[in-house]
Write an enzyme that holds these catalytic residues in place. Sequence first.
Site, short mmCIF file in Angstrom:
data_model
loop_
_atom_site.label_atom_id
_atom_site.label_comp_id
_atom_site.label_asym_id
_atom_site.label_seq_id
_atom_site.Cartn_x
_atom_site.Cartn_y
_atom_site.Cartn_z
N TYR A 169 0.82 -1.22 0.00
CA TYR A 169 0.00 0.00 0.00
C TYR A 169 0.85 1.27 0.00
O TYR A 169 0.39 2.33 -0.37
CB TYR A 169 -0.95 0.02 1.21
CG TYR A 169 -1.98 -1.09 1.20
CD1 TYR A 169 -2.05 -1.99 0.15
CD2 TYR A 169 -2.87 -1.26 2.24
CE1 TYR A 169 -2.97 -3.01 0.13
CE2 TYR A 169 -3.80 -2.28 2.24
CZ TYR A 169 -3.84 -3.16 1.18
OH TYR A 169 -4.75 -4.17 1.16
N LYS A 193 4.10 -15.30 2.88
CA LYS A 193 4.08 -16.07 1.64
C LYS A 193 5.55 -16.31 1.27
O LYS A 193 6.03 -15.93 0.20
CB LYS A 193 3.32 -15.28 0.56
CG LYS A 193 3.05 -16.03 -0.71
CD LYS A 193 1.97 -17.09 -0.57
CE LYS A 193 1.80 -17.85 -1.87
NZ LYS A 193 1.03 -19.09 -1.71
N ASP A 211 -10.61 -8.82 7.68
CA ASP A 211 -12.02 -8.74 7.25
C ASP A 211 -12.66 -10.13 7.22
O ASP A 211 -13.82 -10.30 7.61
CB ASP A 211 -12.12 -8.10 5.86
CG ASP A 211 -12.42 -6.61 5.97
OD1 ASP A 211 -12.08 -6.03 7.02
OD2 ASP A 211 -12.99 -6.04 5.03
N ASP A 240 -5.05 -6.92 5.95
CA ASP A 240 -6.28 -6.26 5.52
C ASP A 240 -7.32 -7.31 5.15
O ASP A 240 -8.48 -7.29 5.60
CB ASP A 240 -5.95 -5.38 4.30
CG ASP A 240 -7.09 -4.45 3.92
OD1 ASP A 240 -8.09 -4.40 4.67
OD2 ASP A 240 -7.00 -3.80 2.88
N ASP A 267 -2.21 -18.27 2.15
CA ASP A 267 -3.34 -18.98 1.53
C ASP A 267 -3.88 -20.04 2.48
O ASP A 267 -5.10 -20.21 2.62
CB ASP A 267 -2.93 -19.59 0.17
CG ASP A 267 -1.53 -20.21 0.18
OD1 ASP A 267 -0.79 -20.02 1.16
OD2 ASP A 267 -1.18 -20.89 -0.81
#
Length: 376
Positions: A149, A206, A266, A262, A238
């Site tokens: 970001y 990852k 959620d 993020d 994942d």
Amino acid sequence: MPTYRIVTLPGDGIGPEIMDEAKKLLAAIGSKTGTTFACEDQLIGGAAIDATRAAGEPVSALPPATLEAAQSADAVLLASVGGPKWDDPTPGAVRPEAGLLGIRKSLQLYLNLRPVRLWNALIGASTLKPEVLEGVDVLIVRELTGGLYFGVHERKADVAGAGVGGAAGQTAVDSMEYAEYEIDRVVRWAFEAAGRRRGRVCSVDKANVLETSRLWREVAARVAADFPEVEASNMYVDNAAMQLVYNPAQFDVLVTENTFGDILSDEASMLTGSLGMLASASLGDGTALYEPSHGSAPDIAGKGIANPIAQLLSVELMLRYSFQMDEAADQLAAAIGSVLDAGWRTADIADDSTPADHILGTSAMGDKVVEAYLAQ
Ligand code: NAD
């Protein structure tokens, strides 16, 4: 007698209604613990836009007075900002969300916390089966100022072959960068928090693909060595996304970088199925910011029916992480649990089995929680 200065930002929509309940609760906690919470209202969001415009000042969603007060406060408690009144599509128009982004940035908040815990009385509100949810109590720790970001975002001009079917076309790039210190401070915080919880940290990355993740894993391992009493593990993102819905109770503290956090936070927030019950905290080296996860709910603003619990849970986080008042925080969480167990609901968390006389308005729910807290 300890005194804490809290800048309260009621904002827009249901914000002022739920903030009133937070202040009522803080007064009760203060009287029970012998602590003074000095609350100081400041403007943010649409309310600040209107006020600065009316005063003939530069129109702002985050006036300088708000920022100055926030920077010197012991904690900031925010309700919510935004609403259709300020949805001005004109390019360059000041929007309420600018206040939110501005305050997060200027307080240099580099870590976001989202606790996801199961309220037994609300287990039916989740889309997952009750047996999967049994014992869920996860603290998601998300890095907030690095990674994708905040990397370089660019478009490269047309080059031959980048388009469809061999034509000329554009290429877009978003770069992901992490420095060791950015990883260290977040992971270290997660281990410290785990030491005060159930003693387990799962670091999510990852590392089988990304270099930033390989660095993340190395730093996480170094930090873990400083906390031999905490059980450390790593998981690919994942797999973590899958495990959060398959077996969410396995997690205690889950720490990860910005983008993964993020998405996972959620996903995890929906385990409990109710927006009105979720709080979050953003921490940095200075003043921390506490807020509910929901928005300003303009559809129900002014009706006195908003659920104040996420705002009250923001107070719980503030007690824990800014004031080290864990006992009061535990009592508050227990009080909210007992109010729900006794069948009291606001409209958003009621269902067909809730008797009409058990559906409370904002203020009555706040009173119930205060009463239950004082009885702890
Ligand atoms: P929202 O979270 O405000 O509302 C979504 C739905 O949930 C609505 O039906 C609302 O009535 C309900 N709801 C939310 N909080 C509730 C509560 N405490 N009690 C009962 N019901 C509740 O999201 P939205 O409708 O997408 O956004 C409305 C405004 O809020 C927009 O202007 C948006 O930009 C802003 N917003 C602000 C924040 C923030 O302040 N951090 C976050 C998200 C959205």
